[in-house]
Design an enzyme around this catalytic site. Structure first.
Site, short mmCIF file in Angstrom:
data_model
loop_
_atom_site.label_atom_id
_atom_site.label_comp_id
_atom_site.label_asym_id
_atom_site.label_seq_id
_atom_site.Cartn_x
_atom_site.Cartn_y
_atom_site.Cartn_z
N CYS A 240 20.95 1.69 30.42
CA CYS A 240 20.25 2.76 30.83
C CYS A 240 21.24 3.60 31.55
CB CYS A 240 19.08 2.82 31.57
SG CYS A 240 19.36 2.42 33.36
N GLU A 241 21.32 5.01 31.37
CA GLU A 241 22.64 5.83 32.28
C GLU A 241 22.15 6.25 33.58
OE1 GLU A 241 22.63 9.07 29.36
OE2 GLU A 241 21.12 10.38 30.37
N HIS A 242 20.90 5.56 34.06
CA HIS A 242 20.47 6.06 35.19
C HIS A 242 20.89 4.89 36.17
CE1 HIS A 242 17.40 8.61 33.09
NE2 HIS A 242 18.51 9.40 33.39
N HIS A 243 20.67 3.69 35.61
CA HIS A 243 21.14 2.60 36.72
C HIS A 243 22.30 1.65 36.11
CE1 HIS A 243 17.07 3.79 37.42
NE2 HIS A 243 17.33 3.83 38.57
N HIS B 155 13.19 -2.20 29.93
CA HIS B 155 14.21 -1.59 30.86
C HIS B 155 14.41 -2.38 32.08
CE1 HIS B 155 14.60 2.56 28.67
NE2 HIS B 155 13.80 1.83 28.20
N GLN C 68 16.47 5.92 26.31
CA GLN C 68 15.72 5.48 25.01
C GLN C 68 15.53 6.54 24.17
OE1 GLN C 68 12.91 2.16 25.37
NE2 GLN C 68 11.71 2.78 23.50
N CYS D 163 16.11 -1.65 34.54
CA CYS D 163 15.99 -1.09 35.79
C CYS D 163 14.39 -0.94 36.35
CB CYS D 163 16.65 0.57 35.62
SG CYS D 163 15.71 1.55 34.42
ZN LIG Z 1 17.39 3.06 34.46
#
Ligand SMILES: [Zn+2]
Length: 213
Positions: free
Chosen positions: A102-105, A171, A143, A173
């Protein structure tokens, strides 16, 4: 950082989103140093024996995790075959293993992708479809983005009567941090053409991925 700079960075980030390597790729040594910094930030000593080779390993792992940058998914679908004895029904690849981040975490997204298309007299090698999934998965992703990218690339390259992509994934995260909900599956789908317009075909796709056909 002031808001305008932030905004400009955001925009330039969007423009290059998932499109390949950043303009100035840091050196391997710089990447390894960044890992040392994160180890120290976590509270450990990057110079202790057990951790001494970790930065090099992490950087090699990143080469695998993010091998999709610099690969052209469209190119994978360039070669098609017409000799299929008039086959014109759905082609479905079910349960393609999906490993992404995931690009956030920057932690794992693990799941399955199901990809179908309704050919127009020409088909593509089935391994190429799995390869397209991999190329998009081996990047920093959401996703939702990945689902649309796979569908749109198939539609543009093969010009079929329609494409269906459904991804179900966990996920990390959400499982090992944050909300701590290990059992949640996130399901995203992207339908074009007949899969979007004909409810019977959409339904067939959904039953087939459940193993009912
Ligand atoms: Zn994430």
């Amino acid at each position: 950082m002031d808001a305008r700079v932030d905004d400009a960075l955001e925009k330039s980030g969007d423009a290059s989103k998932n499109s390949g390597m950043p303009n100035q790729r840091p050196s391997r040594a710089e990447a390894e140093n960044a890992v040392r910094t994160l180890i120290a930030w976590a509270g450990d000593d990057p110079s202790r024996a057990g951790l001494i080779d970790t930065p090099a390993r992490v950087v090699r792992a990143y080469e695998e995790f993010f091998a999709g940058y610099g690969c052209d998914p469209q190119e994978e679908l360039d070669r098609t075959f017409e000799e299929v004895a008039g086959y014109n029904d759905m082609v479905l690849l079910r349960d393609i293993d999906l490993e992404s981040h995931c690009e956030h975490h920057m932690v794992a997204i693990i799941g399955k992708a199901h990809v179908a298309y309704m050919p127009t007299g020409r088909v593509v090698g089935i391994s190429k479809i799995a390869r397209v999934v991999d190329i998009f998965a081996k990047r920093l992703q959401t996703q939702e983005t990945m689902t649309a990218q796979i569908g749109n690339t198939m539609q543009a390259a093969l010009k079929p009567h329609g494409v269906a992509v459904l991804i179900e994934a966990k996920h990390h995260c959400m499982t090992t941090r944050g909300a701590h909900k290990p059992d949640v599956d996130t399901i995203t789908s992207h339908f074009t053409g007949v899969f979007r317009d004909d409810p019977r075909i959409e339904q067939r796709f959904l039953s087939m991925i459940r193993g009912a056909y």
